[in-house]
Design an enzyme around this catalytic site. Structure first.
Site, short mmCIF file in Angstrom:
data_model
loop_
_atom_site.label_atom_id
_atom_site.label_comp_id
_atom_site.label_asym_id
_atom_site.label_seq_id
_atom_site.Cartn_x
_atom_site.Cartn_y
_atom_site.Cartn_z
CE LYS A 158 -1.81 3.04 2.30
NZ LYS A 158 -1.44 4.31 1.72
CD GLU A 207 12.97 4.08 8.33
OE1 GLU A 207 12.61 5.20 9.11
OE2 GLU A 207 12.97 4.35 7.00
CB CYS A 244 13.04 9.28 8.22
SG CYS A 244 13.40 8.00 7.30
CD GLU A 276 11.17 13.20 11.29
OE1 GLU A 276 10.05 12.91 11.66
OE2 GLU A 276 11.76 12.49 10.34
#
Ligand code: ADP
Length: 477
Positions: free
Chosen positions: A172, A247, A281, A381
């Site tokens: 997906k 992750e 990331c 972040e």
């Protein structure tokens, strides 16, 4: 351009006939519409993957490897076309998209070889008439949910090893970047991947994710995305104790010691920060610079940042494209405003770059000096082209501040002192450490995090464990 979903070897739309639009983040132009699938289609894909499993699992690793190698070759053969598609739906500069296709193909190629080395073991038993055999067998039907920032590589680093191990998979992709995923699905078919072994469905993330974890046929889910969604998936995985690889987000520290080669450190930071407009990331998010070299480092960084070219990703020479959507640029703006309000000095950028004829989604590469832990840029972040600089005086203190984060994906540091290199590498509580290296990602190394950045490793020989179960046979002679 392929827009239907791949289920059981056939191309199809959603049962409801519903579609959603994919647009170019640089221009807001519609590119295509893809099926808006949900529970029904997910169930069909799972059933197809289950039917395909016995045949795929029974093939030799050499057979599976040959198909995967063909897939990698087809990807390289279609590199320009795939890269153009990726830049159109994701926005990253064309050179980066080409690089990502090569990187994505490398995961498939690596897995094709690694599948041949899924060795078992014999273990000395404690009875003379017993033998202990350790087998490693494919987990079974697996699923992948992937993000938009690496539309190809985040798929292949899961799909390559899953298929090499003998598993089947439902993928997906992110709603922003389904076209690259569907183009990859088409190449899977062309490479000879049998019907049902790979299924790609687009649509309602929540409904698809819930079915993947409520359905006991799915034995493993590998997810790359936000920590927030990772938590939802982990809760849902409790129902069937579905195996997970997660992750998740990062908040990478980047340390520059006074003995570092400053030019290399600047170069490393440019790679670790501005790739994909800061939307990875493992992007450097907090840059700690030792006091004696702080001002010099900042000056050289300003010079490098001034040389960056911003614009549409498909324009020659552009290095910084648009951010993915309006929320993304709003977050960057919020972080910069918060830092400025709390005393940071804007040394470069600090505002949107409005470009005639393009969407208002470009942000100037930005340097903020004098940042502190009280600012949002140092706690969350940013996922944008912003460098927060923080001055430090002492190694132990810098390491403590670098580790003062719930995240633990990547960390970077620059030094020319070999003792310090090992000491700092060991002390950083991160899954990936770039020691004098701003670009550590590669197919043969284990990529993954600790703490709120998740668990599981992708790449290298380690990734095969994610798709294999260990079985031991106790054999009484
Ligand atoms: P990002 O903030 O990078 O978009 P997300 O974690 O929201 O990260 O998205 C990563 C992937 O997770 C995408 O494919 C997205 O569609 C999917 N996703 C988002 N919400 C859910 C959910 N509730 N269940 C399953 N998948 C989800």
């Amino acid at each position: 351009m392929r827009t239907e979903n791949l289920i059981d070897g056939g191309w199809r739309g959603a049962d409801s006939g519903r579609m959603f639009e994919v647009t170019d983040p640089a221009t807001d132009q519609p590119l295509a519409s893809v099926p808006s699938c949900g529970t029904t289609e997910t169930r069909m894909a799972i059933e197809a993957a289950a039917r395909a499993l016995p045949g795929w699992r029974a093939r030799t690793a050499m057979d599976r490897g040959a198909i995967l190698r063909r897939l990698a070759e087809l990807m390289i053969g279609a590199q320009d076309r795939l890269a153009a598609l990726m830049t159109a739906e994701q926005g990253k500069p064309l050179a980066e998209s080409k690089g990502e296709i090569a990187y994505a193909a490398a995961f498939v190629d690596w897995a094709a070889e690694e599948g041949k080395r899924v060795y078992g073991e014999t273990v000395p038993a404690s009875h003379a008439d017993k033998r202990i055999l350790v087998l490693r067998q494919p987990v079974g039907v697996t699923a992948a949910i992937t993000p938009w920032n690496f539309p190809a590589a985040m798929i292949t680093r899961k799909l390559g090893p899953a298929l090499a191990a003998g598993c089947t998979m439902i993928v997906k992709p992110a709603e922003q970047t389904p076209l690259t995923a569907l183009a990859l699905a088409e190449l899977c078919v062309e490479a000879g991947v049998p019907p049902g072994v790979v299924n790609v469905i687009t649509g309602d993330a929540k409904a698809i994710g819930e079915e993947l974890l409520a359905n006991p046929t799915v034995r493993k889910l590998s997810f790359t995305g936000s920590t927030e969604v990772g938590r939802i998936l982990m809760r849902n995985a409790a129902q069937n104790l579905t195996r997970l690889s997660l992750e998740l987000g990062g908040h990478a520290p980047f340390l520059v010691f006074a003995d570092a080669d400053l030019d290399r450190a600047v170069q490393g930071l440019m790679a670790a920060k501005f790739r994909n407009m800061g939307q990875t990331c493992i992007c450097a998010n907090r840059v700690f610079v030792e006091a004696p070299v702080h001002d010099e480092f900042c000056a050289r960084l300003e010079e490098a940042v001034a040389g960056l070219r911003i614009g549409r990703g498909d324009e020659a020479g552009v290095q910084v494209g648009p951010l993915i959507d309006d929320d993304a640029i709003a977050k960057v703006e919020r972080h910069v405003a918060d830092a400025a309000a709390k005393g940071a000095v804007v040394r470069a950028g600090g505002a949107r770059a409005r470009i005639e004829g393009l969407a208002d989604r470009f942000y100037l590469p930005t340097i903020l000096a004098g940042c502190t832990a009280a600012m949002a840029v140092c706690r969350e972040e940013t996922f944008g082209p912003v460098v927060p600089l923080i001055r430090f005086d002492d190694e132990a203190d810098a390491i403590a501040r670098a580790n003062d984060s719930p995240f633990g994906l990547a960390a970077y540091f620059y030094t020319r002192d070999a003792s310090r290199l090992m000491r700092v590498a060991e002390a950083l509580e991160y899954g990936i450490v770039g020691a004098n290296d701003g670009a550590p990602s590669t197919a043969q190394a284990p990529f993954g995090g600790v703490k709120h950045s998740g668990f599981g490793r992708e790449g290298g020989r380690y990734v095969m464990h994610e798709y294999l179960d260990v079985k031991y046979v106790s054999w009484a002679l």
